[in-house]
Design a protein around this motif. Structure first.
Motif, PDB file in Angstrom:
ATOM      1  N   TYR A 112      52.834  29.707  48.068  1.00  0.00           N
ATOM      2  CA  TYR A 112      52.065  30.787  48.641  1.00  0.00           C
ATOM      3  C   TYR A 112      50.784  30.220  49.156  1.00  0.00           C
ATOM      4  N   PHE A 113      50.447  30.600  50.274  1.00  0.00           N
ATOM      5  CA  PHE A 113      49.134  30.638  50.700  1.00  0.00           C
ATOM      6  C   PHE A 113      48.343  31.685  51.307  1.00  0.00           C
ATOM      7  N   ASP A 114      47.060  31.706  51.541  1.00  0.00           N
ATOM      8  CA  ASP A 114      46.097  32.531  51.986  1.00  0.00           C
ATOM      9  C   ASP A 114      44.712  32.048  52.355  1.00  0.00           C
ATOM     10  N   GLY A 115      44.224  32.897  53.130  1.00  0.00           N
ATOM     11  CA  GLY A 115      42.985  32.410  53.260  1.00  0.00           C
ATOM     12  C   GLY A 115      42.082  33.745  53.404  1.00  0.00           C
ATOM     13  N   ALA A 116      40.688  33.616  53.041  1.00  0.00           N
ATOM     14  CA  ALA A 116      39.609  34.556  53.002  1.00  0.00           C
ATOM     15  C   ALA A 116      38.453  34.231  54.041  1.00  0.00           C
ATOM     16  N   ALA A 117      37.790  35.038  54.657  1.00  0.00           N
ATOM     17  CA  ALA A 117      36.609  35.176  55.514  1.00  0.00           C
ATOM     18  C   ALA A 117      35.834  36.116  55.346  1.00  0.00           C
ATOM     19  N   ASN A 118      34.662  35.881  54.905  1.00  0.00           N
ATOM     20  CA  ASN A 118      33.732  37.094  54.574  1.00  0.00           C
ATOM     21  C   ASN A 118      32.266  36.769  54.769  1.00  0.00           C
ATOM     22  N   HIS A 119      31.163  37.397  54.189  1.00  0.00           N
ATOM     23  CA  HIS A 119      30.022  37.073  54.792  1.00  0.00           C
ATOM     24  C   HIS A 119      29.381  35.784  53.863  1.00  0.00           C
ATOM     25  N   SER A 120      29.975  35.523  52.731  1.00  0.00           N
ATOM     26  CA  SER A 120      29.599  34.354  52.082  1.00  0.00           C
ATOM     27  C   SER A 120      30.322  32.920  52.547  1.00  0.00           C
ATOM     28  N   GLY A 121      31.371  32.938  53.121  1.00  0.00           N
ATOM     29  CA  GLY A 121      31.859  31.701  53.823  1.00  0.00           C
ATOM     30  C   GLY A 121      33.150  31.742  53.819  1.00  0.00           C
ATOM     31  N   TYR A 122      34.034  30.693  53.988  1.00  0.00           N
ATOM     32  CA  TYR A 122      35.413  30.604  54.357  1.00  0.00           C
ATOM     33  C   TYR A 122      36.047  29.963  53.106  1.00  0.00           C
ATOM     34  N   GLY A 123      37.100  30.327  52.686  1.00  0.00           N
ATOM     35  CA  GLY A 123      37.956  29.625  51.770  1.00  0.00           C
ATOM     36  C   GLY A 123      39.299  29.640  51.943  1.00  0.00           C
ATOM     37  N   ILE A 124      40.145  28.864  51.423  1.00  0.00           N
ATOM     38  CA  ILE A 124      41.624  28.733  51.260  1.00  0.00           C
ATOM     39  C   ILE A 124      42.103  28.538  49.997  1.00  0.00           C
ATOM     40  N   GLY A 125      43.586  29.338  49.629  1.00  0.00           N
ATOM     41  CA  GLY A 125      44.169  29.137  48.363  1.00  0.00           C
ATOM     42  C   GLY A 125      45.529  28.688  48.592  1.00  0.00           C
ATOM     43  N   VAL A 126      46.005  28.033  47.756  1.00  0.00           N
ATOM     44  CA  VAL A 126      47.432  27.435  47.798  1.00  0.00           C
ATOM     45  C   VAL A 126      47.946  27.514  46.333  1.00  0.00           C
ATOM     46  N   LEU A 127      49.110  28.097  46.003  1.00  0.00           N
ATOM     47  CA  LEU A 127      49.895  27.902  45.017  1.00  0.00           C
ATOM     48  C   LEU A 127      51.221  27.389  45.017  1.00  0.00           C
ATOM     49  N   LEU A 128      51.451  26.248  44.356  1.00  0.00           N
ATOM     50  CA  LEU A 128      52.840  25.906  44.374  1.00  0.00           C
ATOM     51  C   LEU A 128      53.333  26.192  42.940  1.00  0.00           C
ATOM     52  N   ILE A 129      54.751  26.511  43.256  1.00  0.00           N
ATOM     53  CA  ILE A 129      55.480  26.919  41.714  1.00  0.00           C
ATOM     54  C   ILE A 129      56.779  25.974  41.830  1.00  0.00           C
ATOM     55  N   SER A 130      56.805  25.435  40.654  1.00  0.00           N
ATOM     56  CA  SER A 130      58.037  24.302  40.467  1.00  0.00           C
ATOM     57  C   SER A 130      59.226  25.089  40.233  1.00  0.00           C
ATOM     58  N   PRO A 131      60.337  24.493  40.318  1.00  0.00           N
ATOM     59  CA  PRO A 131      61.727  25.193  39.900  1.00  0.00           C
ATOM     60  C   PRO A 131      61.646  25.712  38.280  1.00  0.00           C
ATOM     61  N   HIS A 132      60.702  24.941  37.556  1.00  0.00           N
ATOM     62  CA  HIS A 132      60.744  25.251  36.158  1.00  0.00           C
ATOM     63  C   HIS A 132      59.641  26.317  35.917  1.00  0.00           C
ATOM     64  N   GLY A 133      58.951  26.845  36.923  1.00  0.00           N
ATOM     65  CA  GLY A 133      57.897  27.723  36.695  1.00  0.00           C
ATOM     66  C   GLY A 133      56.433  27.349  36.416  1.00  0.00           C
ATOM     67  N   ASP A 134      56.216  25.899  36.656  1.00  0.00           N
ATOM     68  CA  ASP A 134      55.037  25.416  36.638  1.00  0.00           C
ATOM     69  C   ASP A 134      54.228  25.659  37.704  1.00  0.00           C
ATOM     70  N   HIS A 135      52.713  26.392  37.798  1.00  0.00           N
ATOM     71  CA  HIS A 135      51.965  26.792  38.637  1.00  0.00           C
ATOM     72  C   HIS A 135      51.082  25.565  38.824  1.00  0.00           C
ATOM     73  N   ILE A 136      51.024  25.135  40.310  1.00  0.00           N
ATOM     74  CA  ILE A 136      49.843  24.276  40.648  1.00  0.00           C
ATOM     75  C   ILE A 136      48.976  24.714  41.636  1.00  0.00           C
ATOM     76  N   PRO A 137      47.868  25.530  41.228  1.00  0.00           N
ATOM     77  CA  PRO A 137      46.885  26.027  42.327  1.00  0.00           C
ATOM     78  C   PRO A 137      45.938  25.060  42.879  1.00  0.00           C
ATOM     79  N   ARG A 138      45.547  25.255  43.907  1.00  0.00           N
ATOM     80  CA  ARG A 138      44.535  24.539  44.870  1.00  0.00           C
ATOM     81  C   ARG A 138      43.586  25.494  45.610  1.00  0.00           C
ATOM     82  N   SER A 139      42.353  25.365  45.625  1.00  0.00           N
ATOM     83  CA  SER A 139      41.720  26.065  46.225  1.00  0.00           C
ATOM     84  C   SER A 139      40.320  25.296  46.954  1.00  0.00           C
ATOM     85  N   VAL A 140      40.118  25.580  48.216  1.00  0.00           N
ATOM     86  CA  VAL A 140      39.251  24.576  49.082  1.00  0.00           C
ATOM     87  C   VAL A 140      38.317  25.614  49.971  1.00  0.00           C
TER      88      VAL A 140
END
Length: 383
Positions: free
Chosen positions: A89-117
């Motif tokens: 799952y991916f998404d981006g955000a742009a507002n008055h404070s700046g720009y950011g991106i977020g990514v969420l990887l979900i494994s077949p076993h249900g493990d969540h691996i988030p990344r935020s830049v």
């Protein structure tokens, strides 16, 4: 249509008002002048069967001038398959404070691996909402390749990025072409890659990661540990066994009565508690030895303690000529009778819910447990 007489069949009363009213002003008059070019006769709709096609076209509009293909794609439906492996799952955000991106990887076993830049190059390179979405998708695919993933299903709420990756839309903007070229190189390294467009409401985890990265400016030398999200099913004070409220047996209006009678506060009252008590006591008055509350219409309501309130609720609700009314109506009737306590509506609603006669003889609840969605299907015509 200017050479023929047109019978307009509709169930909308504003159209009938527009055609039947002799004198119109402003925008309605301009509409009527434009429609007078055609010989239109308004006819009230009496049958629903004839408007099924128009209702279907109105609910599924076509944005461009393509012809509507009414053939059911059986071969495409039969070939639809779903991946049960990794999901991104991916998404981006742009507002008055700046720009950011977020990514969420979900494994077949249900493990969540988030990344935020957080994107800090907006001062040197132009950044838009679509560019931020491209950056988020590239980050997710790079993370998947680093983990050795070759089969993944991609979910995102950016229709433009997903359509351009699949080749359905052309990349005409000059700013998107470098991103699209690099994205094609990453896509070529996967064995199987699927794309699914999601509404924004179903992509909340990635959206939260992107918004957090755009709103927070973290120093370069700071170390941020992995974010741990826990689920708590009980309030924090439930863990404190000794810190419980002690029932002193005094009525709820004890402090108000003593303040109005003697002008004293509670011993442990703070400055904020004293100010709140003064504001609350302004609506009460003592007549003789009894405390009353002034209503909005100037009527004095007798303040009741817990035992008296239970007796009044039982008498008004199910006593002589008691109609077994609902909770809010019970509270209003008690106030019209001349009684008051602070938690009237809540106590009355709980009292009605515990009434056996109301539960046995009450109306059955026909409301569905979940929200219903209307489905329109073509009417079965007979040939």
């Amino acid at each position: 249509m200017t050479e023929y007489s047109v019978h307009l069949i509709s169930r909308l009363d504003p159209l009938r008002y527009l055609f039947d009213r002799p004198a119109l002003v402003d925008r309605l008059m301009r509409w009527l002048v434009l429609l007078n070019e055609f010989d239109i006769h308004y006819v009230t709709q009496k049958s629903i069967r004839g408007s099924i096609v128009t209702d279907h076209l109105a609910s599924l509009p076509v944005s461009d001038g393509r012809a509507i293909d009414d053939d059911f794609p059986d071969e495409d439906v039969a070939a639809v398959t779903s991946l049960t492996g990794w999901r991104m799952y991916f998404d981006g955000a742009a507002n008055h404070s700046g720009y950011g991106i977020g990514v969420l990887l979900i494994s077949p076993h249900g493990d969540h691996i988030p990344r935020s830049v957080r994107l800090a190059f907006s001062n040197r390179h132009p950044a838009t909402n679509n560019i931020v979405e491209y950056e988020a998708c590239i980050l997710g695919l790079e993370t998947a390749l680093e983990l050795g993933i070759r089969q993944i299903e991609v979910f995102g709420d950016s229709n433009l990025v997903l359509r351009q990756i699949q080749g359905e839309w052309k990349t005409r903007d000059v700013k998107f072409r470098p991103y699209h070229a690099y994205l094609e190189l990453l896509v070529g390294r996967f064995d199987d890659l699927r794309y699914t467009h999601l509404p924004r409401a179903q992509n909340q985890f990635a959206d939260a990661l992107a918004t957090m990265a755009s709103m927070i400016d973290i120093p370069v030398d700071a170390t941020v540990r992995p974010l741990l999200i826990e689920s708590r099913s009980a309030p924090a004070y439930c863990c404190l066994i000794e810190d419980t409220e002690i029932d002193d047996g005094l009525p709820w209006y004890h402090d108000i009565y003593h303040f109005l009678r003697l002008g004293v506060y509670h011993e442990a009252a703070t400055a904020k508690d004293k100010r709140a008590l003064r504001q609350l006591a302004a609506r009460f008055v003592i007549c003789g030895e009894t405390l009353y509350r002034r209503s909005a219409d100037g009527m004095l309501l007798l303040c009741l303690d817990r035992a008296s309130a239970d007796r009044v609720m039982r008498e008004v609700h199910a006593g002589v000529c008691g109609p077994h009314m609902r909770g809010h109506m019970l509270a209003r009737k008690i106030m019209r009778t001349g009684y008051f306590w602070l938690t009237m509506e809540t106590d009355c609603c709980h009292f009605v819910q515990r009434c056996p006669e109301c539960q046995i003889h009450g109306d059955l609840i026909h409301v569905p447990p979940s929200e219903l969605h209307a489905l329109t299907s073509p009417w079965p015509f007979s040939v």
